[in-house]
Design an enzyme around this catalytic site. Sequence first.
Site, PDB file in Angstrom:
ATOM      1  N   TRP A  27      13.943  -4.936  -3.872  1.00  0.00           N
ATOM      2  CA  TRP A  27      13.154  -3.828  -4.617  1.00  0.00           C
ATOM      3  C   TRP A  27      13.807  -2.544  -4.218  1.00  0.00           C
ATOM      4  O   TRP A  27      13.909  -2.159  -2.964  1.00  0.00           O
ATOM      5  CB  TRP A  27      11.722  -3.896  -4.227  1.00  0.00           C
ATOM      6  CG  TRP A  27      11.082  -5.012  -4.938  1.00  0.00           C
ATOM      7  CD1 TRP A  27      10.671  -6.187  -4.454  1.00  0.00           C
ATOM      8  CD2 TRP A  27      10.462  -4.884  -6.274  1.00  0.00           C
ATOM      9  NE1 TRP A  27      10.078  -6.873  -5.551  1.00  0.00           N
ATOM     10  CE2 TRP A  27       9.991  -6.191  -6.671  1.00  0.00           C
ATOM     11  CE3 TRP A  27      10.388  -3.987  -7.363  1.00  0.00           C
ATOM     12  CZ2 TRP A  27       8.949  -6.431  -7.833  1.00  0.00           C
ATOM     13  CZ3 TRP A  27       9.742  -4.086  -8.511  1.00  0.00           C
ATOM     14  CH2 TRP A  27       9.154  -5.467  -8.681  1.00  0.00           C
ATOM     15  N   ALA A  61       9.771  -6.998   0.310  1.00  0.00           N
ATOM     16  CA  ALA A  61       9.366  -6.723   1.596  1.00  0.00           C
ATOM     17  C   ALA A  61       8.554  -8.119   2.119  1.00  0.00           C
ATOM     18  O   ALA A  61       8.411  -8.523   3.244  1.00  0.00           O
ATOM     19  CB  ALA A  61       8.748  -5.506   1.717  1.00  0.00           C
ATOM     20  N   PHE A  62       7.435  -8.581   1.299  1.00  0.00           N
ATOM     21  CA  PHE A  62       6.685  -9.740   1.604  1.00  0.00           C
ATOM     22  C   PHE A  62       7.355 -11.023   2.142  1.00  0.00           C
ATOM     23  O   PHE A  62       6.964 -11.526   2.956  1.00  0.00           O
ATOM     24  CB  PHE A  62       5.668  -9.939   0.511  1.00  0.00           C
ATOM     25  CG  PHE A  62       4.555 -10.581   0.956  1.00  0.00           C
ATOM     26  CD1 PHE A  62       3.535  -9.854   1.528  1.00  0.00           C
ATOM     27  CD2 PHE A  62       4.159 -11.958   0.773  1.00  0.00           C
ATOM     28  CE1 PHE A  62       2.386 -10.618   1.763  1.00  0.00           C
ATOM     29  CE2 PHE A  62       3.246 -12.646   1.157  1.00  0.00           C
ATOM     30  CZ  PHE A  62       2.046 -11.847   1.828  1.00  0.00           C
ATOM     31  N   VAL A  86       8.557  -0.364   0.434  1.00  0.00           N
ATOM     32  CA  VAL A  86       7.379  -0.567  -0.312  1.00  0.00           C
ATOM     33  C   VAL A  86       6.625   0.655  -0.853  1.00  0.00           C
ATOM     34  O   VAL A  86       6.056   1.487  -0.160  1.00  0.00           O
ATOM     35  CB  VAL A  86       6.295  -1.307   0.846  1.00  0.00           C
ATOM     36  CG1 VAL A  86       4.869  -1.778   0.150  1.00  0.00           C
ATOM     37  CG2 VAL A  86       6.963  -2.438   1.557  1.00  0.00           C
ATOM     38  N   VAL A  87       6.608   0.480  -2.149  1.00  0.00           N
ATOM     39  CA  VAL A  87       6.068   1.709  -2.711  1.00  0.00           C
ATOM     40  C   VAL A  87       4.746   1.499  -3.691  1.00  0.00           C
ATOM     41  O   VAL A  87       4.588   0.317  -3.977  1.00  0.00           O
ATOM     42  CB  VAL A  87       7.087   2.279  -3.945  1.00  0.00           C
ATOM     43  CG1 VAL A  87       8.286   3.098  -3.000  1.00  0.00           C
ATOM     44  CG2 VAL A  87       7.472   1.708  -4.948  1.00  0.00           C
ATOM     45  N   ARG A  93      -2.325  -2.953  -3.418  1.00  0.00           N
ATOM     46  CA  ARG A  93      -2.212  -1.888  -2.342  1.00  0.00           C
ATOM     47  C   ARG A  93      -1.060  -2.060  -1.451  1.00  0.00           C
ATOM     48  O   ARG A  93      -0.823  -3.061  -0.760  1.00  0.00           O
ATOM     49  CB  ARG A  93      -3.507  -2.382  -1.316  1.00  0.00           C
ATOM     50  CG  ARG A  93      -4.876  -2.154  -1.844  1.00  0.00           C
ATOM     51  CD  ARG A  93      -5.327  -0.780  -1.990  1.00  0.00           C
ATOM     52  NE  ARG A  93      -5.094   0.127  -0.735  1.00  0.00           N
ATOM     53  CZ  ARG A  93      -5.886   0.507  -0.003  1.00  0.00           C
ATOM     54  NH1 ARG A  93      -7.211   0.448  -0.508  1.00  0.00           N
ATOM     55  NH2 ARG A  93      -5.683   1.021   1.054  1.00  0.00           N
ATOM     56  N   SER A 118      12.608  -2.564  12.603  1.00  0.00           N
ATOM     57  CA  SER A 118      12.028  -2.562  11.116  1.00  0.00           C
ATOM     58  C   SER A 118      12.613  -0.936  10.498  1.00  0.00           C
ATOM     59  O   SER A 118      12.314   0.090  11.026  1.00  0.00           O
ATOM     60  CB  SER A 118      10.660  -2.339  11.116  1.00  0.00           C
ATOM     61  OG  SER A 118      10.051  -2.191   9.813  1.00  0.00           O
TER      62      SER A 118
END
Length: 163
Positions: A27, A61-62, A86-87, A93, A118
């Site tokens: 992403w 990201a997950f 992560v946007v 959420r 990270s």
Amino acid sequence: MTQAAYELPTANGAYRAARIAFVQSLWHREIVDQAHAGFLDAMAQKGFAAHQIDRFEVPGAFEIPLHAQSLARTGRYAAVVAAGFVVDGGVYRHDFVAETVIAALMQVQLATETPIFSVVLTPHHFHEHAVHQDFFHSHFRVKGAEAAEACVLTLENLARLAA
């Protein structure tokens, strides 16, 4: 740390290959790629060659923590770096996703005794216009370099613990 050795000592006296895994989400790839570029540049300055750093891509990201855990468990990597953006897409959420990913990365680090770093970032506000694109391009490059600094320092500290 000039990295001519093929193995690095860990705190418990074992050795791991002098390789780093870099796991990144796809992403906003054009932005997240900058973290990888900044990481490679900074690691090269510390004596790590590009061929010692393996890049792995995951959809979002997950998916990063499971991939990081699988890589850490192989024993082939002295450290794993995770990068993602992560946007708030207005669907779910994003802060929950980011918090879940970071917590899972910490669990992986503690369970495998492999350092995990990270560069999974969550901005308060992100819009697709040029100003934000430019800012986050630059910001991710800096964060990639900072992850490299943290990685090298951590590996040096673990080597001292093993000595």
